[in-house]
Write an enzyme that holds these catalytic residues in place. Structure first.
Site, PDB file in Angstrom:
ATOM      1  N   GLY A 209       0.829  -1.198   0.000  1.00 23.46           N
ATOM      2  CA  GLY A 209       0.000   0.000   0.000  1.00 23.46           C
ATOM      3  C   GLY A 209       0.858   1.240   0.000  1.00 23.46           C
ATOM      4  O   GLY A 209       1.986   1.236  -0.518  1.00 23.46           O
ATOM      5  N   SER A 210       0.329   2.284   0.607  1.00 23.35           N
ATOM      6  CA  SER A 210       1.016   3.578   0.555  1.00 23.35           C
ATOM      7  C   SER A 210       2.205   3.601   1.521  1.00 23.35           C
ATOM      8  O   SER A 210       2.213   2.897   2.540  1.00 23.35           O
ATOM      9  CB  SER A 210       0.036   4.691   0.908  1.00 23.35           C
ATOM     10  N   THR A 211       3.180   4.420   1.209  1.00 23.27           N
ATOM     11  CA  THR A 211       4.369   4.541   2.060  1.00 23.27           C
ATOM     12  C   THR A 211       3.980   5.081   3.436  1.00 23.27           C
ATOM     13  O   THR A 211       4.514   4.638   4.452  1.00 23.27           O
ATOM     14  CB  THR A 211       5.415   5.432   1.369  1.00 23.27           C
ATOM     15  N   GLY A 214       2.438   2.295   5.419  1.00 24.71           N
ATOM     16  CA  GLY A 214       3.509   1.324   5.646  1.00 24.71           C
ATOM     17  C   GLY A 214       4.403   1.719   6.813  1.00 24.71           C
ATOM     18  O   GLY A 214       4.775   0.886   7.644  1.00 24.71           O
ATOM     19  N   GLU A 231       5.573  -3.587   0.744  1.00 23.69           N
ATOM     20  CA  GLU A 231       5.685  -3.212  -0.667  1.00 23.69           C
ATOM     21  C   GLU A 231       4.954  -1.884  -0.798  1.00 23.69           C
ATOM     22  O   GLU A 231       3.732  -1.830  -0.680  1.00 23.69           O
ATOM     23  CB  GLU A 231       5.012  -4.257  -1.571  1.00 23.69           C
ATOM     24  N   CYS A 265       2.114   0.367  -8.603  1.00 25.46           N
ATOM     25  CA  CYS A 265       3.298   0.830  -7.877  1.00 25.46           C
ATOM     26  C   CYS A 265       4.536   0.791  -8.761  1.00 25.46           C
ATOM     27  O   CYS A 265       5.502   1.486  -8.499  1.00 25.46           O
ATOM     28  CB  CYS A 265       3.498   0.016  -6.612  1.00 25.46           C
TER      29      CYS A 265
END
Ligand code: NAP
Ligand code: MG
Length: 456
Positions: A209-211, A214, A231, A265
């Site tokens: 997902g999104s940084t 994460g 990821e 991504c």
């Protein structure tokens, strides 16, 4: 506590498709406890039998491939061609990792005074948290190798895209996987996802997902030293040298960024073109973008569909606000209330502009000229991300030097391949932590134990 529900909308029309019940914390706890209870028996299933069950699961997915693909078109607006590939990818990943249970090798290490060997032991319950951009494949990259290594899995699909995951959970039971071995729990990230992080019986989080989220999950996992694979986002470069096959580079570049409407991504959302080939490349790129078939994703000929939701469309349009597009493609006349944005090309020489720096996660690409090899590598690496990238050149030495110079986990030369289940996939820098897929993926769902036996 009673569950709430979520209304799934068709991205194509913006109209409601169905209602899905969202799990509460209590329901999540109960599912995690069932997965934990199912673990010892699943761990102890004979390797050949676990392999057979995974192959049976793959066969049932294959038998429902068209149904799963149609469901993804309905829920996510993916083109039917992509959706068939995605369902097929779940089948292929299950078949690939069905070979793992019989090959979970340890090592025998020479030591004085006895015999030393290592074994790979499953962790227990694995929490897989899936985003909305590739609901089926990303689920499979988590549950396939995790189950093969002898773990049980609880999986949270994205709130927006639960339908194929729910169906995969049913198909697992139909294939003969025991109850509790693979459980799909639709719900909110802030409820189900967070509970995976805080529940002590969940031994590892596998997050895509999104940084931003994460980082939050990584911080949460620290509390229990919980294992973690991340990821995250990307801002990958497609580097085109003047000595490349410019026609091929320009013809393929739109698909490398606009596939899945740019919600990928690995999207090559920055195109770097050597200055001497810049004008020729742009001319050819304009033709290729104009020819893209942005039509109803249910049509076999569709090459790009809508974005996932109104909010994502708003975010993407926000990036284009006040920005001059060099050229763009089309959206269907019938777009109506669907979440459509045309493929859009922006030219820039400003590395501080948000379109160059941030993950737009929509059909927007920024093109920038460069002068020489060192300049290309410097610009490609001028990002906090490092997931993938492409290099177009006919010079083998240059291809090698640039492939080694770019700080990213997955590079392809004269092509745009990123994710193949045979090879490791993951990010450098803030694009992730750890690797998925490839021959070693099951090991990431194990602990390595060392045993020494004294001979005297
Ligand atoms: P996200 O918020 O990171 O969501 C990914 C998954 O994490 C979803 O299942 C989400 O559940 C869950 N989640 C959210 N908050 C959580 C929390 N606090 N604890 C545990 N789980 C949590 O991504 P998004 O909001 O859907 O997308 C935002 C942006 O992320 C995109 O625009 C894109 O830039 C990036 N993105 C990247 C990828 C990738 O493949 N690397 C994939 C998707 C998105 P809910 O669905 O309930 O929120
Ligand atoms: Mg979010």
């Amino acid at each position: 506590m009673t569950s709430s529900t979520f209304t799934v909308l068709s991205p194509v029309t913006g109209q409601p498709v169905t209602e899905v019940a969202l799990a509460s914390v209590e329901e999540t706890d109960a599912a995690i406890e069932r997965a934990d209870a199912a673990f010892p028996a699943w761990r102890d299933v004979a390797p050949g039998e676990r392999a057979r069950l995974l192959r049976a699961f793959a066969a049932v997915v294959d038998a429902h491939l068209e149904e799963l693909a149609q469901l993804e078109v309905l829920n996510s607006g993916h083109t039917i061609g992509n959706a068939r590939w995605e369902a097929g990818n779940v089948r292929d990943v299950l078949n690939y990792y069905s070979a793992a249970p019989e090959r979970m090798f340890g090592r025998q290490i020479p030591v004085p005074g006895g015999l030393d060997f290592t074994v790979r032991e499953p962790l227990g319950v694995i929490g897989v948290i899936v985003p909305w951009n590739f609901p089926m494949p990303i689920a499979g990259w988590g549950f396939g190798p995790a189950l093969a290594a002898g773990n049980t899995v609880v999986l949270k699909p994205a709130e927006l895209t639960p339908l194929t995951a729910i169906r995969l959970g049913e198909l697992a039971l139909e294939a003969g996987l025991p109850e509790g071995v693979f459980t799909v729990i639709p719900g909110k990230g802030s409820v189900v996802g967070e509970r995976f992080v805080t529940h002590p019986l969940v031994r590892k989080i596998c997050f895509t997902g999104s940084t931003g989220v994460g980082k939050q999950i990584m911080a949460g996992c620290a509390d229990q030293v919980k294992r973690l694979t991340l990821e995250l986002g990307g801002k990958s470069a497609n580097i085109v040298f003047a000595d490349a096959d410019i026609a091929k580079a320009a013809a393929t570049a739109p698909y490398a960024v606009f596939d899945n409407a740019g919600q990928d991504c690995c999207a090559r959302s920055r195109i770097l073109v050597q200055r001497s080939a810049y004008d020729e490349f742009l001319g050819r790129l304009e033709t290729a973008v104009g020819a893209m078939k942005v039509i109803d994703p249910a049509d076999d000929a569709s090459e790009m569909g809508p974005l996932i939701c109104a909010k994502q469309k708003e975010t993407v349009l926000g990036y284009l606000d006040g920005v001059e597009a060099a050229f763009s493609g089309s959206v269907p006349d019938s777009a109506g209330d669907g979440f459509w944005v045309p493929p859009t090309v922006v030219l820039t020489e400003d590395t501080s502009t948000p379109i160059w720096r941030e993950e737009v996660f929509g059909p927007v690409v920024a093109v920038m000229p460069f002068d020489d090899e060192a300049d290309a590598i410097r610009l490609a690496n001028d990002t906090e991300f490092g997931l993938s990238g492409s290099i177009f050149t006919r010079d083998v030495g240059r291809a090698l030097r640039v492939a080694r110079g770019v700080q990213a986990g997955n590079l392809s030369v004269n092509s745009h391949s990123s994710v193949r289940y045979w090879t490791p996939f993951g990010g450098f820098k803030q694009s992730g932590l750890g690797r998925e897929l490839g021959p070693d993926a099951p090991n990431a769902f194990t602990e390595e134990k060392n045993v020494f036996i004294a001979q005297d």
